[in-house]
Enzyme design. Structure first.
Site, short mmCIF file in Angstrom:
data_model
loop_
_atom_site.label_atom_id
_atom_site.label_comp_id
_atom_site.label_asym_id
_atom_site.label_seq_id
_atom_site.Cartn_x
_atom_site.Cartn_y
_atom_site.Cartn_z
N HIS A 188 1.65 -2.21 6.80
CA HIS A 188 1.57 -2.13 8.10
C HIS A 188 0.69 -1.35 8.27
CE1 HIS A 188 4.71 1.08 7.77
NE2 HIS A 188 4.09 1.94 7.07
N ASP B 14 -4.53 3.18 5.74
CA ASP B 14 -4.30 4.57 4.72
C ASP B 14 -5.40 3.89 3.73
OD1 ASP B 14 -1.69 5.27 4.86
OD2 ASP B 14 -1.33 3.46 4.32
#
Length: 472
Positions: free
Chosen positions: A181, A266
């Site tokens: 995600h 990330d």
């Protein structure tokens, strides 16, 4: 349709997926969910809460719990692997094992442990470089699927998604897709710049935890000048809302200036050691918390996870004694009503099963989508999914040369090193990986840290895998 969730005792994540199924009209009428875990206590709590949640949503979804991996896999159409390998010696606290290994690494001069590696800084997502427990579990699932559910999709969610999806593709016939995600970081960009998401034409591409905003157009025009303006006029005022809030951090902006495209999600955490030398450095680049991957915030996060698990187990006990408890009112952030979680798993299932065409960002083989990389390399790409399967978008414009040469290829090599260690079972590969680490000062340092880690009581299986005795 049979949908199995492996690692369903994780409680929060599995419950969100079950809620998504129950609130997806095309699926809720004909889905049987199997919740599987080897931690009986947490699985039972998750099962109790799931049944109560389904009841509150007035959904006909059927749920079965099982401790048997074979039972969960047999005849399944979709298998979601969200499992973190469990070790009963840690009393249901899997992160404790990682904490111990990290502490040993730091004792030998490896800040944040030997698994914190350049371009792969995300904490707790690898274990002793080769990610042995996680990779082994995924391969075990995939091999069972070949016999018990050969047509099923394996939806890999547990990390490291990049390494696991790649090795399962190479060594098995399982239809594995990697899910993450992190792509949702684009919406933080849109929010900070004041852009209507419906008016943005965008793509991201790269590898898992290494994706870049290659296409960024707003109302038909290049939107990168809007980001440049924000950087010039407003970035000085940026402050993180929490340790996870780093999408518009100085680190992200610095990476953008060097690589030529904005890192997403990330990826911002997964830069070079420039941003990670120590806690002071992390705070400079990620704000007052220093991000989530440090000795202070990661410790707090593990404590929060432990407390959250305890609270959900207690809530399950309360639900059993008091049926009037309303989960959707007590914890709406987990037990959502009239909204989906935002995870990509259930839209994927609905697209494959019912032809509900959807655009997703998945970890699949490249197949020519990004120029200059092998067709069979697993990359995170924009795709369209329907009954006919997965159709990749052509990446336009292409990723910059700097992203390819300075970021993606080095990260891909690190993945290959990790898989070589796992497949060869040669301890010398782990040594060579550490020799190339800038924190290493001598070969003896490498031998000493590996010896102490591999001789931990709970690493007996890891020692056996690498065929090492008590002394390396």
């Amino acid at each position: 349709m049979k949908v199995s969730i492996i690692g369903a005792g994780s409680v929060r994540f599995s419950l969100q997926l079950i809620g998504d199924i129950a609130q997806t009209e095309e699926l809720s009428r004909d889905v049987h969910i199997y919740m599987m875990d080897i931690n009986e206590k947490r699985l039972h709590a998750s099962y109790i809460l799931a049944r109560k949640y389904i009841e509150e949503l007035d959904s006909p979804v059927r749920i079965t719990k099982t401790l048997s991996l074979d039972e969960a896999i047999e005849g399944a159409d979709f298998i979601i692997n969200t499992a973190y390998p469990y070790d009963p010696r840690f009393h249901e606290d899997g992160a404790k094992r990682w904490d111990i290994v990290t502490e040993i690494g730091e004792k030998h001069g490896y800040y944040r442990g030997i698994d914190s590696q350049e371009l792969n800084m995300v904490s707790t997502y690898t274990y002793v470089l080769a990610s042995y427990p996680d990779v082994k579990l995924a391969l075990d699932i995939a091999h069972k699927m070949e016999k018990l559910a050969p047509k099923a999709y394996l939806m890999q969610t547990a990390n490291p998604v990049f390494e696991i999806t790649q090795i399962v593709r190479r060594l098995t016939n399982a239809k594995i897709i990697g899910f993450c995600h992190g792509v949702a970081g684009v919406y933080e960009v849109f929010e900070r710049l004041g852009l209507d998401p419906k008016e943005v034409d965008w793509q991201v591409a790269g590898v898992n935890h290494g994706i870049w905003l290659n296409r960024f157009r707003y109302k038909g025009k290049n939107a990168y000048p809007l980001l440049d303006e924000w950087i010039e006029k407003e970035s000085i005022e940026w402050k993180p809302r929490n340790p996870w809030d780093i999408q518009m951090s100085p680190a992200a902006i610095d990476m953008y200036k060097f690589y030529g495209m904005l890192p997403i999600g990330d990826t911002v955490r997964n830069g070079t050691w420039k941003y990670h030398w120590n806690l002071e450095t992390k705070k400079k680049w990620f704000g007052e918390y220093g991000g989530i991957d440090n000795e202070v915030e990661r410790t707090k996060f593990h404590q929060q996870l432990r407390k959250a698990r305890e609270n959900l187990v207690k809530l399950a006990e309360e639900v059993q004694t008091d049926p009037s408890v309303k989960l959707t009112e007590r914890l709406p952030q987990i037990f959502a009503k009239d909204r989906l979680s935002g995870e990509q798993h259930i839209p994927f299932i609905n697209a494959i099963a019912n032809g509900k065409r959807v655009r997703l960002f998945l970890n699949v083989e490249n197949q020519g989508a990004v120029e200059g990389f092998p067709n069979d390399l697993v990359m995170e790409l924009p795709v369209w999914v329907d009954k006919n399967g997965i159709q990749r978008e052509k990446i336009e414009p292409d990723l910059t040369d700097r992203i390819k040469k300075f970021y993606l290829w080095p990260r891909i090599l690190r993945m290959e090193w990790n898989l070589e260690a796992f497949i060869s079972r040669d301890i010398k590969v782990l040594e060579e990986i550490l020799i190339r680490d800038h924190r290493t000062r001598s070969y003896e340092q490498v031998l000493n840290v590996l010896e102490e880690i591999l001789n931990l009581p709970f690493n007996e299986e890891l020692r056996e895998h690498f065929r090492v005795s008590e002394k390396i």
